[in-house]
Design a protein around this motif. Structure first.
Motif, PDB file in Angstrom:
ATOM      1  N   UNK A  60      20.509   5.784  53.033  1.00 15.68           N
ATOM      2  CA  UNK A  60      20.781   5.112  54.501  1.00 15.68           C
ATOM      3  C   UNK A  60      22.063   5.838  55.278  1.00 15.68           C
ATOM      4  N   UNK A  61      22.004   5.850  56.371  1.00 12.50           N
ATOM      5  CA  UNK A  61      23.090   6.469  57.063  1.00 12.50           C
ATOM      6  C   UNK A  61      24.589   5.901  56.819  1.00 12.50           C
ATOM      7  N   UNK A  62      24.689   4.660  56.889  1.00  8.62           N
ATOM      8  CA  UNK A  62      25.874   4.156  56.783  1.00  8.62           C
ATOM      9  C   UNK A  62      25.906   2.914  56.079  1.00  8.62           C
ATOM     10  N   UNK A  63      27.180   2.108  55.938  1.00 13.09           N
ATOM     11  CA  UNK A  63      27.312   1.038  55.270  1.00 13.09           C
ATOM     12  C   UNK A  63      26.531  -0.419  56.068  1.00 13.09           C
ATOM     13  N   UNK A  64      26.701  -0.112  57.222  1.00 16.43           N
ATOM     14  CA  UNK A  64      25.962  -1.116  58.176  1.00 16.43           C
ATOM     15  C   UNK A  64      24.495  -1.167  57.727  1.00 16.43           C
ATOM     16  N   UNK A  65      23.631   0.003  57.727  1.00 15.69           N
ATOM     17  CA  UNK A  65      22.491   0.044  57.408  1.00 15.69           C
ATOM     18  C   UNK A  65      22.319  -0.449  55.973  1.00 15.69           C
ATOM     19  N   UNK A  66      23.023  -0.279  55.119  1.00 12.39           N
ATOM     20  CA  UNK A  66      22.878  -0.624  53.778  1.00 12.39           C
ATOM     21  C   UNK A  66      23.265  -2.345  53.838  1.00 12.39           C
ATOM     22  N   UNK A  67      23.902  -2.918  54.637  1.00 13.41           N
ATOM     23  CA  UNK A  67      23.983  -4.240  54.822  1.00 13.41           C
ATOM     24  C   UNK A  67      22.840  -4.932  55.408  1.00 13.41           C
ATOM     25  N   UNK A  68      22.329  -4.183  56.332  1.00 13.41           N
ATOM     26  CA  UNK A  68      21.024  -4.666  56.949  1.00 13.41           C
ATOM     27  C   UNK A  68      19.927  -4.738  55.736  1.00 13.41           C
ATOM     28  N   UNK A  69      19.852  -3.772  55.186  1.00 16.98           N
ATOM     29  CA  UNK A  69      18.671  -3.318  54.209  1.00 16.98           C
ATOM     30  C   UNK A  69      19.064  -4.742  52.910  1.00 16.98           C
TER      31      UNK A  69
END
Length: 185
Positions: A60-69
């Motif tokens: 994923x592009x960044x930590x925020x996208x990882x949190x969403x996932x």
């Protein structure tokens, strides 16, 4: 950037988790080509083994996208998980679980997680399916290692990842996803 997401099942949540399989798979379909590894951890190796958690390694592009996932996933939203460790993953082998071609008959599959300091030397074995370092979300601090391995039993799986001063977890597991499906890509 790759992220390691391991949802540990809450005791007594197995039936709830099974009722959400369709929603979970539909959610994962949206990440198909971004998945490096996926699948359940289990109570044992047999066909009647129950799930104890859900492993996903995703690019994923960044930590925020990882949190969403991690936190928009249907199992998490429904309260299936007791905890969901989320960290960066440095993929030392540079491959996905679907790229693994060294399968040996009679071997099981395991998720091995070592937390804490360990020998920083790279680990090599034909039995490593996916292997890498676990890093803090900001990518700075090394917090452990994780590997999906193939081994005849739990004890043999434990020998494939060097242990330092921290704790080691070994979970029987299997490849996840829709039967017969590989991620699009």
């Amino acid at each position: 950037m790759e992220y390691f997401v391991y949802g540990r099942d809450r005791p007594g949540a197995f039936e709830l988790k099974m009722s959400l399989n369709g929603d979970h798979r539909s959610f994962m379909d949206g990440y198909g080509k971004l998945l490096v590894a996926r699948g359940p951890t289990l109570t044992g190796d047999g066909d009647d083994a129950e799930s104890t958690g859900s492993l996903h390694i995703v690019d994923l592009p960044d930590a925020e996208a990882a949190r969403t996932f991690a936190y928009e996933e249907p199992y998490y939203r429904a309260g299936v998980f007791e905890s969901v460790p989320l960290c960066r993953f440095h993929n030392a082998l540079g491959r996905t679980m679907w790229d693994f071609t060294e399968a040996v008959d009679g071997c099981g599959r395991f998720l091995v997680i070592t937390m804490g300091e360990s020998d920083p030397a790279p680990v090599t074995s034909k039995h490593m399916i996916v292997y890498g370092e676990l890093l803090a979300l900001d990518g700075e601090a090394r917090i452990g290692r994780a590997a999906m391995v193939e081994a005849p039993d739990r004890e043999a799986a434990a020998t494939l990842l060097p242990v330092g001063g921290g704790r080691t977890e070994i979970h029987p597991r299997r490849f996840g996803g829709r039967p017969g499906a590989m991620p699009a890509g």
